[in-house]
Design a protein around this motif. Sequence first.
Motif, mmCIF file in Angstrom:
data_model
loop_
_atom_site.group_PDB
_atom_site.id
_atom_site.type_symbol
_atom_site.label_atom_id
_atom_site.label_comp_id
_atom_site.label_asym_id
_atom_site.label_seq_id
_atom_site.Cartn_x
_atom_site.Cartn_y
_atom_site.Cartn_z
ATOM 1 N N ALA A 240 44.199 23.872 56.298
ATOM 2 C CA ALA A 240 44.310 25.239 55.782
ATOM 3 C C ALA A 240 42.962 25.843 55.429
ATOM 4 C CB ALA A 240 45.213 25.250 54.545
ATOM 5 N N HIS A 241 42.923 27.174 55.476
ATOM 6 C CA HIS A 241 41.845 27.979 54.912
ATOM 7 C C HIS A 241 42.461 28.696 53.706
ATOM 8 C CE1 HIS A 241 39.825 27.277 58.732
ATOM 9 N NE2 HIS A 241 40.834 27.836 59.367
ATOM 10 N N SER A 242 41.987 28.379 52.518
ATOM 11 C CA SER A 242 42.665 28.860 51.308
ATOM 12 C C SER A 242 42.034 30.116 50.726
ATOM 13 C CB SER A 242 42.643 27.767 50.242
ATOM 14 O OG SER A 242 41.331 27.616 49.728
ATOM 15 N N ARG A 243 42.834 30.823 49.949
ATOM 16 C CA ARG A 243 42.285 31.849 49.063
ATOM 17 C C ARG A 243 41.714 31.154 47.837
ATOM 18 N NH1 ARG A 243 42.737 36.789 50.329
ATOM 19 N NH2 ARG A 243 42.219 37.582 48.258
ATOM 20 N N VAL A 244 40.727 31.768 47.227
ATOM 21 C CA VAL A 244 40.058 31.182 46.061
ATOM 22 C C VAL A 244 40.240 32.129 44.878
ATOM 23 C CG1 VAL A 244 37.882 30.325 45.136
ATOM 24 C CG2 VAL A 244 38.387 30.050 47.559
ATOM 25 N N MET B 247 41.736 12.915 47.409
ATOM 26 C CA MET B 247 40.746 13.315 46.402
ATOM 27 C C MET B 247 41.357 13.346 45.000
ATOM 28 S SD MET B 247 38.926 16.489 48.366
ATOM 29 C CE MET B 247 40.515 17.150 48.791
ATOM 30 N N PRO B 248 40.597 12.936 43.977
ATOM 31 C CA PRO B 248 41.116 12.933 42.608
ATOM 32 C C PRO B 248 40.926 14.266 41.889
ATOM 33 C CG PRO B 248 38.931 11.983 42.627
ATOM 34 C CD PRO B 248 39.242 12.349 44.059
ATOM 35 N N VAL B 249 40.271 15.228 42.540
ATOM 36 C CA VAL B 249 39.957 16.500 41.887
ATOM 37 C C VAL B 249 40.478 17.660 42.718
ATOM 38 C CG1 VAL B 249 37.886 15.627 40.732
ATOM 39 C CG2 VAL B 249 37.702 16.639 43.015
ATOM 40 N N GLN B 250 40.658 18.790 42.047
ATOM 41 C CA GLN B 250 41.009 20.017 42.761
ATOM 42 C C GLN B 250 39.758 20.586 43.417
ATOM 43 O OE1 GLN B 250 42.700 21.848 39.174
ATOM 44 N NE2 GLN B 250 44.441 22.420 40.461
ATOM 45 N N ARG B 251 39.912 21.048 44.628
ATOM 46 C CA ARG B 251 38.830 21.723 45.324
ATOM 47 C C ARG B 251 39.356 23.046 45.846
ATOM 48 N NH1 ARG B 251 35.491 21.013 43.190
ATOM 49 N NH2 ARG B 251 33.965 21.615 44.725
ATOM 50 N N PRO B 252 38.488 23.989 46.190
ATOM 51 C CA PRO B 252 38.977 25.277 46.682
ATOM 52 C C PRO B 252 39.828 25.143 47.931
ATOM 53 C CG PRO B 252 36.598 25.028 47.037
ATOM 54 C CD PRO B 252 37.028 23.945 46.106
ATOM 55 N N TYR B 253 39.543 24.115 48.725
ATOM 56 C CA TYR B 253 40.265 23.916 49.978
ATOM 57 C C TYR B 253 41.458 22.968 49.836
ATOM 58 C CZ TYR B 253 36.735 20.280 49.558
ATOM 59 O OH TYR B 253 35.924 19.301 49.063
#
Length: 537
Positions: A505-509, A380-386
Amino acid sequence: MDSLRSFKRKLMLGAGLFAMVATSNLYAAGTLVYCTEASPENFNPQVVTSGVSMDAGAVPVFNRLVEFKLGTTEIMPSIAKSWDVNEDGTAYTFHLRDDIKWHSSKNFKPTRNLNADDVIFSFMRQKDANHPYHNISGGQYEYFTSMGMDSLITSIEKVDDYTVIFHLAHPEAPFLADMAMSFASVMSAEYADKMMKAGTPEKFDLNPIGTGPFTFIQYEKDSRILYKANSDYFGEKAKLDRLVFSITPDAAMRYAKVQKGECHAMPYPNLADIERMKQDKNIVVDEMAGLNIGFLSYNMDKAPLGELKVRQALNLAINKQAIIDAIFQGAAEPAKNFIPPTMWSYNNEVKEDPYDPEQAKQLLKEAGQENGFTINLWAMPVQRPYNPNARRMAEMIQADWAKIGVTANIISYEWGEYLTRVRRGEHDAVLMGWSGDNGDPDNFFSVMMSCDAVKAGSNYSHWCYKPFDDLLQQARVESNHEKRVELYKQAQLIMHEQAPAFLIAHSRVYMPVRKEVKGYIMDPLALHNFNQVSIEK
């Protein structure tokens, strides 16, 4: 000469307009500038799936029959002031408010309030392949199709102008929660008709007319989006006068703008900047455990990924903990199931795959791939929460696979193009993820991993496995909660055994906002909502 002067005047006006966006203190006190991370695909939440597009369209501009109470998955009335469900759960009667006014624009002045015709139009556009709007903007309705809504909703009956009945083929446990999701936004049938008659139906999705707390004013591609408060809003009116989305793909630049006061809020900061942000007396960093999953899908239509042992080998070859440490910097937990541990029905009995390159080589040998192969790995070219850095993650996976003789070529495109190509199945393996929309496990499994989702284009693994799909269907029609829990637990075991994806992963946001922003509430459903926010000097 006159044309040159005119051009210069326009240039100066444009520069002045840009300066207003760039410098927040030139705005009136009631303006909030949000540094968003990418441009929307368009503004119609029926035909998009990215959070960026939902933030820009569904949240400020549109309403649904029912809504989630902000910060929760609790259902509350919205366009529908009340609803009834028949005894066997196959008919939902929605009683609509009669005082909901549509936005207006230079191209459209509504002649009536929202009514049942708009509700029917909004859903039949998605359901009916012969509907005049069905194929506009690509004709892809990923949520609607992947959730089986096209077969679940048998008909929508207009009882009168303010009463509609949804007739269902069978009981559907998450149906009411589904109706609060962005794809269920209600749109103006009158506006659609006007755009169709004008020969510009695509404007319906690009210049949205809704009923929400903010009215869409203007979109400058890859630059900004302008909204103003809707003074006729039927709900609690916005405390802001204006809302500006300043499109800023680079996280460091977003942070710089927030520091300078040019933006009031930003999503997805670089994790390395979090502690410094927390030390800044002008910034408040909100955080929560994300209802999300970051994963790597294997396209089973591309050889040799249709072979189970090949997928298992690729999974065993990836050092997941190294990714958690380097990419998420500890702000995530390793995923072994498709749903996060905070979600009901999470199956903790599933065993995490170990990092075992030697076993991976053995499995490749058993699959007849002892000499390895070449694969395209999409990032992906963008940051996402995950996934805060998909490119770097892809490079780490590339290096891990090289150790077992698999060569990965990393591919990426602009975000909208990336999504379009992935929906078409052009990828071999693709880094993607999901943030929950309604707090129900069905929202993860059916939207992303069902057979219906293969048809919709949102099952990037192209994995249609009947034993798994049957469990999903049973869980959706089951009204007993404990039985639903057990069905989803079984589904998680099957998904682990079949390995259609590598679960990461399950990330913190995190959500940094300036201290003058009051009333912001983080949404567990990963949307960014400024409808009830105010700016305090």
